[in-house]
Design a protein around this motif. Structure first.
Motif, short mmCIF file in Angstrom:
data_model
loop_
_atom_site.label_atom_id
_atom_site.label_comp_id
_atom_site.label_asym_id
_atom_site.label_seq_id
_atom_site.Cartn_x
_atom_site.Cartn_y
_atom_site.Cartn_z
N GLU A 7 0.82 -1.21 0.00
CA GLU A 7 0.00 0.00 0.00
C GLU A 7 0.86 1.27 0.00
OE1 GLU A 7 -2.77 0.39 3.21
OE2 GLU A 7 -3.93 1.90 2.11
N ASP A 8 1.99 1.20 0.70
CA ASP A 8 2.85 2.39 0.74
C ASP A 8 3.28 2.79 -0.67
OD1 ASP A 8 4.48 0.14 0.50
OD2 ASP A 8 6.14 1.04 1.60
N CYS A 13 3.20 6.05 -5.38
CA CYS A 13 3.44 6.09 -6.83
C CYS A 13 2.23 6.59 -7.62
CB CYS A 13 3.83 4.71 -7.36
SG CYS A 13 5.30 4.01 -6.59
N ARG A 14 1.03 6.45 -7.07
CA ARG A 14 -0.17 6.73 -7.88
C ARG A 14 -0.22 8.17 -8.40
NH1 ARG A 14 -5.17 7.50 -3.53
NH2 ARG A 14 -3.98 8.84 -2.15
N PHE A 15 0.41 9.10 -7.68
CA PHE A 15 0.41 10.48 -8.15
C PHE A 15 1.84 11.00 -8.39
CE2 PHE A 15 -3.55 10.77 -5.27
CZ PHE A 15 -4.39 10.37 -6.30
N CYS A 16 2.77 10.09 -8.52
CA CYS A 16 4.17 10.52 -8.64
C CYS A 16 4.69 10.26 -10.05
CB CYS A 16 5.04 9.77 -7.63
SG CYS A 16 6.79 10.14 -7.82
N LEU A 42 -3.96 2.54 -11.39
CA LEU A 42 -4.92 1.47 -11.71
C LEU A 42 -5.14 0.57 -10.49
CD1 LEU A 42 -3.68 0.43 -15.27
CD2 LEU A 42 -6.05 0.99 -14.73
N LEU A 43 -4.04 0.24 -9.82
CA LEU A 43 -4.18 -0.68 -8.69
C LEU A 43 -4.83 0.00 -7.49
CD1 LEU A 43 -0.85 -2.67 -9.07
CD2 LEU A 43 -3.17 -3.40 -9.67
N ASP A 44 -4.63 1.30 -7.40
CA ASP A 44 -5.31 2.04 -6.35
C ASP A 44 -6.82 1.97 -6.57
OD1 ASP A 44 -5.19 3.68 -4.04
OD2 ASP A 44 -5.64 5.44 -5.28
N LYS A 45 -7.19 2.04 -7.83
CA LYS A 45 -8.62 1.91 -8.17
C LYS A 45 -9.11 0.51 -7.80
CE LYS A 45 -12.13 3.64 -10.69
NZ LYS A 45 -12.81 4.85 -10.22
N VAL A 46 -8.25 -0.47 -8.04
CA VAL A 46 -8.61 -1.85 -7.67
C VAL A 46 -8.82 -1.95 -6.16
CG1 VAL A 46 -7.74 -4.23 -7.51
CG2 VAL A 46 -7.44 -2.93 -9.64
N SER A 47 -7.95 -1.26 -5.41
CA SER A 47 -8.09 -1.37 -3.95
C SER A 47 -9.42 -0.79 -3.49
CB SER A 47 -6.91 -0.73 -3.23
OG SER A 47 -7.02 0.66 -3.28
N MET A 48 -9.97 0.15 -4.28
CA MET A 48 -11.27 0.72 -3.92
C MET A 48 -12.42 -0.07 -4.52
SD MET A 48 -10.60 4.82 -4.15
CE MET A 48 -9.44 5.05 -5.46
N ASN A 49 -12.15 -0.71 -5.65
CA ASN A 49 -13.19 -1.48 -6.37
C ASN A 49 -12.60 -2.83 -6.77
OD1 ASN A 49 -15.05 1.02 -6.96
ND2 ASN A 49 -12.99 1.58 -7.59
N PRO A 50 -12.58 -3.79 -5.86
CA PRO A 50 -11.86 -5.05 -6.13
C PRO A 50 -12.25 -5.73 -7.44
CG PRO A 50 -12.51 -4.95 -3.84
CD PRO A 50 -13.12 -3.76 -4.50
N GLU A 51 -13.49 -5.53 -7.90
CA GLU A 51 -13.90 -6.21 -9.15
C GLU A 51 -13.12 -5.68 -10.36
OE1 GLU A 51 -16.49 -2.59 -8.84
OE2 GLU A 51 -15.62 -4.01 -7.44
N PHE A 52 -12.54 -4.48 -10.21
CA PHE A 52 -11.76 -3.87 -11.30
C PHE A 52 -10.50 -4.69 -11.61
CE2 PHE A 52 -9.19 0.03 -12.83
CZ PHE A 52 -9.79 0.05 -14.07
N GLY A 83 7.32 -4.74 -6.73
CA GLY A 83 6.67 -5.67 -5.79
C GLY A 83 5.16 -5.53 -5.88
N LEU A 84 4.71 -4.29 -6.07
CA LEU A 84 3.27 -4.03 -6.19
C LEU A 84 2.71 -4.74 -7.42
CD1 LEU A 84 0.69 -2.41 -5.41
CD2 LEU A 84 1.60 -0.51 -6.77
N VAL A 85 3.41 -4.65 -8.53
CA VAL A 85 2.93 -5.28 -9.77
C VAL A 85 2.94 -6.81 -9.61
CG1 VAL A 85 3.38 -5.59 -12.24
CG2 VAL A 85 3.61 -3.33 -11.20
N LEU A 86 4.00 -7.32 -8.99
CA LEU A 86 4.05 -8.78 -8.79
C LEU A 86 2.89 -9.23 -7.90
CD1 LEU A 86 7.90 -9.21 -8.39
CD2 LEU A 86 6.49 -10.13 -10.23
N ALA A 87 2.60 -8.42 -6.88
CA ALA A 87 1.48 -8.76 -6.00
C ALA A 87 0.17 -8.74 -6.78
CB ALA A 87 1.42 -7.79 -4.83
N ALA A 88 0.05 -7.78 -7.69
CA ALA A 88 -1.17 -7.68 -8.50
C ALA A 88 -1.31 -8.92 -9.39
CB ALA A 88 -1.14 -6.42 -9.35
N ARG A 89 -0.20 -9.34 -9.96
CA ARG A 89 -0.26 -10.54 -10.81
C ARG A 89 -0.71 -11.75 -9.98
NH1 ARG A 89 4.86 -10.59 -15.00
NH2 ARG A 89 4.41 -8.64 -16.07
N ARG A 90 -0.21 -11.79 -8.75
CA ARG A 90 -0.61 -12.89 -7.88
C ARG A 90 -2.11 -12.83 -7.59
NH1 ARG A 90 2.27 -13.93 -2.09
NH2 ARG A 90 1.08 -15.82 -1.68
#
Ligand SMILES: Cc1cc2nc3c(=O)[nH]c(=O)nc-3n(C[C@H](O)[C@H](O)[C@H](O)COP(=O)(O)OP(=O)(O)OC[C@H]3O[C@@H](n4cnc5c(N)ncnc54)[C@H](O)[C@@H]3O)c2cc1C
Ligand code: SF4
Lengths: 350, 481
Positions: A7-8, A13-16, A42-52, A83-90
């Motif tokens: 999450e950190d 990164c979402r606005f950087c 994109l992943l931040d959006k997923v964290s708010m809307n898991p179906e995304f 690490g975030l992207v790898l977690a998303a793939r998982r």
């Protein structure tokens, strides 16, 4: 979801925009979604809307990341966007939303994980991974160096030791493959395992402990092995034009592990390392961090390889040196460049 | 307006665009439309943070040449579809947001370095190149553009031209408008024009200056020739701590009035010194106002200039932090902009940058500070002065609310109110709407107050003449829809 563990990074990164210039894929697709910011958003959006998570937008973007970790290396706070992207793939895999070609490839990789040890008992064992196996000149060069250094060694061959599976998001399968490798290694009785492929190095150094797999062996990249043996080797000095080479950084060695041995080995051998492209910090990744990008998206790998070619001073004449059999393979295949590995460069001086 | 994607007319237009720029360069993927819906403006960030959908472009095109840009413009005019240029999306004013949908024209494929002329010392490049990549190219040839903004890694050259951007060395080397030789521009109606090849002449009004700062409302800048410079032999810095901000400002102004030519001066007010300089540099024992400056060029001259500048500083009651205190700033100059040092959600924050003469700048600063403090007691106001001229300097003021209202509409209203009051205070005291971040969506409504009748009589007429269908970046810079 696994992305929550990062999450950190997601929130940072979402606005950087600060590392977008190093986004190898973004630099060839020109897409904002192919930057650390775009992916984190994109992943931040997923964290708010898991179906995304299951949307084509998220799935395709995550699977075309180069995972070079240039951003983390550059970032003053070293946020782990990789690490975030790898977690998303998982998460995608666990949600059953992995694209068909990813699932198929993972199944093949899982099946390939059967390891065979050959040669007379020795303290050292050399792992010939898929990319090294495809380019026998690399293991041939290693053999010449090991013989000159009087280091007897065994070889271990087989398929994926878990790295590619892990990058695809198949954590359990990765663990199985890594365990099979660890078992074969333990049975061999070797004390040192040497690998040419930086992806295998990273798997053994970092993934195995993270997966709870203990290796009893010391892990070395061939460049470290060579640097350690240089004093005892009788090497000619590189002469003339051949002495000046362009060294391309390895995603896994520089950005994931900060291993300086490739440069050290080359300079101690007398090679003059010319600056490739415009700058050392620039990402000239051809997708090494993503391990199996050519199998998933050859068109993208071609673009990445062509981008590297476009940065050469003279693409026809320059010799590029890499510590990665993957990089050698894709730059040769997709851009027709002249690429050698560290093993080949050093063995040419014997 | 574009027909909806379920209407086959959408496909007809998409085919035309595909024909113009190539299939792989017309993007309708949700991922990219989503990533292009948030730039560096706080409002879309907040909107996203509150899980609200941001307006998205219908199509994203990546033209690779001015001719392709021209074709896109002609198609857009035929169907009266908005076209929004997007460089790096690092603009803080919402200028690149596709607020009405339509075509988002991402310039990043216009990234070719055409020529480095080592006789005239210029570089000609496509405007979509990321500034850092251009600087590296120029460095490789042994030179520098000397345009080193904090967003060098993420903004395009075109973005800087469109906003009249500035870099950390602007005090000596100028803002981007001082660096430009000439431009190639695709007009809103699709014609490709070039401005004169040199920036100084008496051949009529200066067209280059007309397009600089036009923020994509008057056309797409596709190519630029910029000055380049040899890398300086030396660049040296020195920092001082002043008891008060007012003293530090007097010292900075004296330095500029002496006509020495520092490459950079940066002055942080007491609040920013206390919170940010301290944190980023890891300095414990500092209070007051931190002032740093530097000189670059031949070492002998740099040393001489430094000596003279130090004499000016010694006239004040200061603590000399030495060259180490100055180098620390230079080495960390971009660190402020990386998370977690940069402000971030749930904070609400904005950069109220303005510029005024030395006669007015203190009044501008105090007036803006007063209006923010009095009207928004929960907000902090900090400021530094980062770009200095012979006649005045730029105020980079910021307001920060630790927490914005959860309701996005309330948050937006609060945010806009701060801007209205603070910018009006700046204008009333001799300042302007903005110094180098532009106007965009954020400040368009205040353009009339700044320009008075000239807005309608000159700017609006110019816009109407060049862009009769108002397709170029509608809703920005106060031009309306
Ligand atoms: C971390 C950070 C630090 C920053 N520091 C600085 C700084 O030191 N100095 C500074 O000046 N700014 C700074 N900025 C602001 C920002 O980088 C600048 O405003 C920059 O000029 C935006 O460039 P861009 O390519 O990102 O443009 P975008 O944000 O994509 O677009 C900005 C505007 O320009 C228009 N535009 C873009 N390209 C073209 C073109 N080729 N032709 C016509 N119109 C075009 C767009 O339509 C839009 O209106 C910073 C931003 C960030 C995120
Ligand atoms: S890794 Fe660091 S520099 Fe890159 S986007 Fe994330 S926070 Fe920004």
């Amino acid at each position: 979801m696994h992305i929550q563990k990062f999450e950190d990074a997601m929130k940072a990164c979402r606005f950087c925009f600060m590392c977008r210039h190093l986004s190898a894929v973004g630099n060839v697709t020109f897409s904002e979604s192919d930057t650390p910011r775009g992916r984190a958003l994109l992943l931040d959006k997923v964290s708010m809307n898991p179906e995304f998570l299951r949307s084509e937008a998220v799935v395709s973007t995550m699977y075309q990341s180069d995972l070079s970790a240039c951003c983390r290396f550059h970032c003053v706070s070293h946020y782990d966007e990789n690490g975030l992207v790898l977690a998303a793939r998982r998460d995608i895999v666990e949600a059953g939303a992995a694209p068909e070609n990813v699932g198929k490839l993972a199944a093949e990789l899982g099946k390939s994980a059967a390891f065979k040890v050959s040669g007379k008992k020795a303290d050292t064992i050399y792992f010939i991974d898929r990319y090294t196996a495809r380019q026998p000149e690399i293991s041939g060069a290693f053999d010449k160096i090991a013989k000159a250094a009087k280091v007897p060694y065994m070889t271990i061959t087989g398929g994926c030791l878990g790295k590619a599976l892990k990058t695809l998001g198949f954590e359990n399968e990765a663990k199985k493959a890594a365990s099979a490798f660890a078992k074969a290694l333990a049975a061999s009785g070797a004390k040192v395992v040497v690998v040419s492929n930086p992806a295998a190095y990273d798997a053994l150094k970092n993934d195995c402990p993270a997966l709870g797999i203990k290796l009893k062996c010391k892990v070395m990249h061939t460049s470290e092995f060579i640097a350690g043996k240089l004093a005892g080797l009788k090497l000619r000095k590189p002469a003339g034009k051949a002495s000046a080479v362009y060294y391309l950084e390895s995603d896994f060695l520089r950005n994931y592990n900060e291993v300086a041995a490739p440069r050290e080995a080359l300079t101690r051998c007398g090679f003059k390392l010319l600056p490739f492209g415009t700058n050392n910090e620039e990402s000239y990744s051809a997708g090494e961090g993503a391990c199996v990008l050519p199998e998933l998206n050859p068109g993208l790998v071609k673009l990445l390889a062509e981008k590297v070619a476009s940065r050469c001073d003279d693409a026809k004449k320059d010799t590029l040196v890499t510590a990665s059999p993957y990089t050698k393979h894709v730059l040769t295949k997709y851009a027709g460049l002249k690429v050698k590995t560290i093993e080949e460069m050093v063995s040419s001086l014997l | 307006m574009l027909p909806s994607t379920s209407n086959y007319m959408f496909e007809m237009i998409r085919s035309e665009l595909t024909d113009a720029v190539g299939k792989e360069y017309v993007d309708v993927r949700e991922a990219d439309r989503f990533a292009h819906s948030v730039d560096y403006y706080w409002i879309p960030e907040m909107w996203h943070d509150r899980n609200m959908p941001n307006p998205q472009a219908d199509l994203i095109v990546h033209p690779g040449t001015a001719e392709e840009v021209s074709k896109v413009m002609k198609i857009a005019n035929t169907y009266k579809i908005p076209v929004v240029p997007w460089g790096g999306g690092s603009g803080s004013q919402g200028g690149a947001l596709p607020v009405l949908g339509g075509i988002l024209l991402d310039t990043k494929r216009l990234n070719r370095v055409w020529k480095i002329d080592t006789t005239a010392l210029t570089v000609t490049a496509g405007t979509g190149i990321i500034m850092r990549h251009l600087e590296w190219e120029v460095n490789k040839a042994g030179y520098s553009t000397m345009h080193l903004p904090a967003s060098i890694a993420c903004a395009t050259v075109g973005g800087f031209l469109a906003h009249r951007g500035t870099g950390v060395l602007s005090t000596k080397w100028g803002k981007i408008e001082d660096m430009v030789m000439s431009l190639e521009v695709v007009l809103p109606t699709g014609e490709i024009i070039n401005t004169l090849p040199i920036p100084r002449h008496a051949s009529g009004p200066d067209l280059t200056m007309m397009f600089l700062g036009s923020e994509g409302t008057l056309g797409v800048i596709t190519k630029v020739t910029l000055k380049i410079h040899p890398q300086p032999e030396a660049r040296k810095f020195r920092a001082y701590l002043f008891k008060t901000f007012d003293d530090a400002m007097d010292a900075g102004a004296s330095l500029m009035r002496s006509r020495l030519r520092p490459c950079a001066i940066r002055l942080y007010d007491e609040e920013e010194t206390r919170h940010h300089v301290k944190r980023v540099f890891g300095l414990d024992d500092i209070s007051g106002s931190y002032l740093v400056f530097g000189f670059d060029g031949y070492e002998k001259i740099v040393d001489l200039e430094m000596e003279e500048a130090m004499k000016i500083m010694r006239k004040y009651d200061v603590r000399d932090l030495g060259s180490k205190g100055g180098d620390m700033w230079w080495e960390n100059k971009y660190k402020f902009f990386y998370p977690p040092y940069m402000f971030h959600m749930p904070q609400a924050f904005g950069t109220l940058d303005t510029v005024a003469t030395f006669s007015d700048i203190k009044n501008v600063y105090h007036a803006m500070k007063k209006v923010v403090n009095e009207n928004f007691p929960e907000a902090r106001f900090i400021g530094h002065f980062s770009h200095w001229y012979e006649w005045g300097c730029m105020l980079y003021a910021r307001f920060i609310f630790e927490k914005a209202p959860a309701d996005p509409r309330e948050a937006a209203a609060l945010y806009n109110r701060v801007w209205d009051l603070a910018i009006r205070a700046a204008i009333a005291n001799g300042g302007v709407i903005n110094e180098h971040h532009g106007v965009g969506l954020k400040l368009g409504r205040l353009m009339k107050e700044l320009y008075g009748p000239a807005k309608e009589l000159v700017l609006d007429k110019l816009k109407k003449e060049l862009d009769p269908n108002n397709i170029m970046n509608p809703g920005k810079m106060g031009f309306g829809f």
